[in-house]
Design a protein around this motif. Structure first.
Motif, PDB file in Angstrom:
ATOM      1  N   ASP A 207       7.038   6.795   9.487  1.00 40.28           N
ATOM      2  CA  ASP A 207       5.991   6.331   8.584  1.00 40.28           C
ATOM      3  C   ASP A 207       4.674   6.878   9.108  1.00 40.28           C
ATOM      4  O   ASP A 207       4.226   6.533  10.189  1.00 40.28           O
ATOM      5  CB  ASP A 207       5.967   4.798   8.571  1.00 40.28           C
ATOM      6  CG  ASP A 207       4.958   4.216   7.598  1.00 40.28           C
ATOM      7  OD1 ASP A 207       4.112   4.971   7.060  1.00 40.28           O
ATOM      8  OD2 ASP A 207       5.002   3.001   7.380  1.00 40.28           O
ATOM      9  N   GLU A 208       4.049   7.783   8.332  1.00 39.70           N
ATOM     10  CA  GLU A 208       2.804   8.431   8.747  1.00 39.70           C
ATOM     11  C   GLU A 208       1.577   7.598   8.407  1.00 39.70           C
ATOM     12  O   GLU A 208       0.449   8.033   8.653  1.00 39.70           O
ATOM     13  CB  GLU A 208       2.684   9.800   8.080  1.00 39.70           C
ATOM     14  CG  GLU A 208       3.757  10.781   8.522  1.00 39.70           C
ATOM     15  CD  GLU A 208       3.435  11.427   9.838  1.00 39.70           C
ATOM     16  OE1 GLU A 208       2.338  11.984   9.992  1.00 39.70           O
ATOM     17  OE2 GLU A 208       4.302  11.376  10.728  1.00 39.70           O
ATOM     18  N   GLY A 209       1.766   6.447   7.820  1.00 40.21           N
ATOM     19  CA  GLY A 209       0.642   5.561   7.522  1.00 40.21           C
ATOM     20  C   GLY A 209       0.108   5.734   6.108  1.00 40.21           C
ATOM     21  O   GLY A 209       0.655   6.460   5.300  1.00 40.21           O
ATOM     22  N   THR A 210      -0.997   5.024   5.859  1.00 47.28           N
ATOM     23  CA  THR A 210      -1.592   5.041   4.525  1.00 47.28           C
ATOM     24  C   THR A 210      -2.304   6.361   4.269  1.00 47.28           C
ATOM     25  O   THR A 210      -2.663   7.079   5.191  1.00 47.28           O
ATOM     26  CB  THR A 210      -2.586   3.889   4.338  1.00 47.28           C
ATOM     27  OG1 THR A 210      -3.605   4.015   5.322  1.00 47.28           O
ATOM     28  CG2 THR A 210      -1.903   2.548   4.480  1.00 47.28           C
TER      29      THR A 210
ATOM     30  N   SER B 123       0.827  -1.218   0.000  1.00 47.34           N
ATOM     31  CA  SER B 123       0.000   0.000   0.000  1.00 47.34           C
ATOM     32  C   SER B 123       0.858   1.263   0.000  1.00 47.34           C
ATOM     33  O   SER B 123       2.020   1.253   0.396  1.00 47.34           O
ATOM     34  CB  SER B 123      -0.907   0.000   1.229  1.00 47.34           C
ATOM     35  OG  SER B 123      -0.132  -0.048   2.404  1.00 47.34           O
ATOM     36  N   SER B 124       0.279   2.369  -0.450  1.00 46.98           N
ATOM     37  CA  SER B 124       0.957   3.668  -0.445  1.00 46.98           C
ATOM     38  C   SER B 124       0.996   4.230   0.977  1.00 46.98           C
ATOM     39  O   SER B 124       0.050   4.042   1.750  1.00 46.98           O
ATOM     40  CB  SER B 124       0.211   4.640  -1.361  1.00 46.98           C
ATOM     41  OG  SER B 124       0.207   4.159  -2.678  1.00 46.98           O
ATOM     42  N   HIS B 125       2.085   4.915   1.306  1.00 46.71           N
ATOM     43  CA  HIS B 125       2.262   5.486   2.641  1.00 46.71           C
ATOM     44  C   HIS B 125       2.857   6.875   2.533  1.00 46.71           C
ATOM     45  O   HIS B 125       3.458   7.233   1.530  1.00 46.71           O
ATOM     46  CB  HIS B 125       3.205   4.617   3.479  1.00 46.71           C
ATOM     47  CG  HIS B 125       2.567   3.408   4.054  1.00 46.71           C
ATOM     48  ND1 HIS B 125       2.354   3.255   5.391  1.00 46.71           N
ATOM     49  CD2 HIS B 125       2.079   2.288   3.475  1.00 46.71           C
ATOM     50  CE1 HIS B 125       1.779   2.084   5.613  1.00 46.71           C
ATOM     51  NE2 HIS B 125       1.602   1.489   4.451  1.00 46.71           N
ATOM     52  N   HIS B 126       2.697   7.640   3.619  1.00 45.57           N
ATOM     53  CA  HIS B 126       3.334   8.955   3.732  1.00 45.57           C
ATOM     54  C   HIS B 126       4.595   8.801   4.573  1.00 45.57           C
ATOM     55  O   HIS B 126       4.568   8.185   5.641  1.00 45.57           O
ATOM     56  CB  HIS B 126       2.397   9.964   4.404  1.00 45.57           C
ATOM     57  CG  HIS B 126       1.253  10.365   3.533  1.00 45.57           C
ATOM     58  ND1 HIS B 126       1.342  11.399   2.631  1.00 45.57           N
ATOM     59  CD2 HIS B 126       0.004   9.870   3.419  1.00 45.57           C
ATOM     60  CE1 HIS B 126       0.190  11.518   2.002  1.00 45.57           C
ATOM     61  NE2 HIS B 126      -0.635  10.604   2.461  1.00 45.57           N
ATOM     62  N   LEU B 127       5.688   9.367   4.097  1.00 41.16           N
ATOM     63  CA  LEU B 127       6.958   9.338   4.802  1.00 41.16           C
ATOM     64  C   LEU B 127       7.263  10.750   5.295  1.00 41.16           C
ATOM     65  O   LEU B 127       7.241  11.703   4.518  1.00 41.16           O
ATOM     66  CB  LEU B 127       8.071   8.864   3.863  1.00 41.16           C
ATOM     67  CG  LEU B 127       9.490   8.876   4.403  1.00 41.16           C
ATOM     68  CD1 LEU B 127       9.620   7.864   5.541  1.00 41.16           C
ATOM     69  CD2 LEU B 127      10.481   8.572   3.297  1.00 41.16           C
ATOM     70  N   ARG B 128       7.524  10.895   6.578  1.00 41.92           N
ATOM     71  CA  ARG B 128       7.879  12.201   7.154  1.00 41.92           C
ATOM     72  C   ARG B 128       9.356  12.204   7.489  1.00 41.92           C
ATOM     73  O   ARG B 128       9.856  11.305   8.164  1.00 41.92           O
ATOM     74  CB  ARG B 128       7.065  12.461   8.411  1.00 41.92           C
ATOM     75  CG  ARG B 128       7.361  13.804   9.024  1.00 41.92           C
ATOM     76  CD  ARG B 128       6.404  14.106  10.164  1.00 41.92           C
ATOM     77  NE  ARG B 128       6.788  15.332  10.820  1.00 41.92           N
ATOM     78  CZ  ARG B 128       6.876  15.469  12.129  1.00 41.92           C
ATOM     79  NH1 ARG B 128       6.563  14.468  12.921  1.00 41.92           N
ATOM     80  NH2 ARG B 128       7.244  16.610  12.645  1.00 41.92           N
TER      81      ARG B 128
END
Length: 110
Positions: free
Chosen positions: A105-108, A64-69
């Motif tokens: 990892d900020e999650g999906t 799945s796609s995720h947001h990276l901070r």
């Protein structure tokens, strides 16, 4: 006998080549130290410190796609949040920062 114009051109070319070699040597991988590596959630990451910049390579290991901070160590650098599709990789860099404070990892995506 070599003409002054040819000699000047040759010296310019040699000077540019020497300067390029110096920049490549200073900014090559691991120029100022070893890479810092880690895993955060779905992401594996590694920093590549250079003489004038810090590069962060990342890979989303999940489907799945995720947001990276990314939070850089320099107070002058803006934190980054990147949308990364599943099973893809990329990199970001900062000329202002000597490294990173943390990667999260900020999650999906919503």
């Amino acid at each position: 006998m070599v003409s002054p114009i040819r000699r000047r051109t040759a010296m310019t070319v040699l000077s540019c080549a020497a300067f390029a070699a110096l920049i490549l040597a200073l900014n090559g991988p691991y120029a100022t130290g070893d890479a810092d590596r880690g895993v955060e959630g779905c992401f594996s990451w590694a920093t590549v410190p250079g003489f004038f910049y810090t590069n962060l390579n990342y890979r989303n290991q999940c489907k799945s796609s995720h947001h990276l901070r990314i939070v850089w160590s320099s107070s002058g650098e803006v934190d980054e949040e990147i949308f990364v599709r599943g099973h893809t990789s990329g990199s970001v860099w900062s000329a202002l920062s000597a490294g990173i404070s943390f990667v999260e990892d900020e999650g999906t995506s919503p």
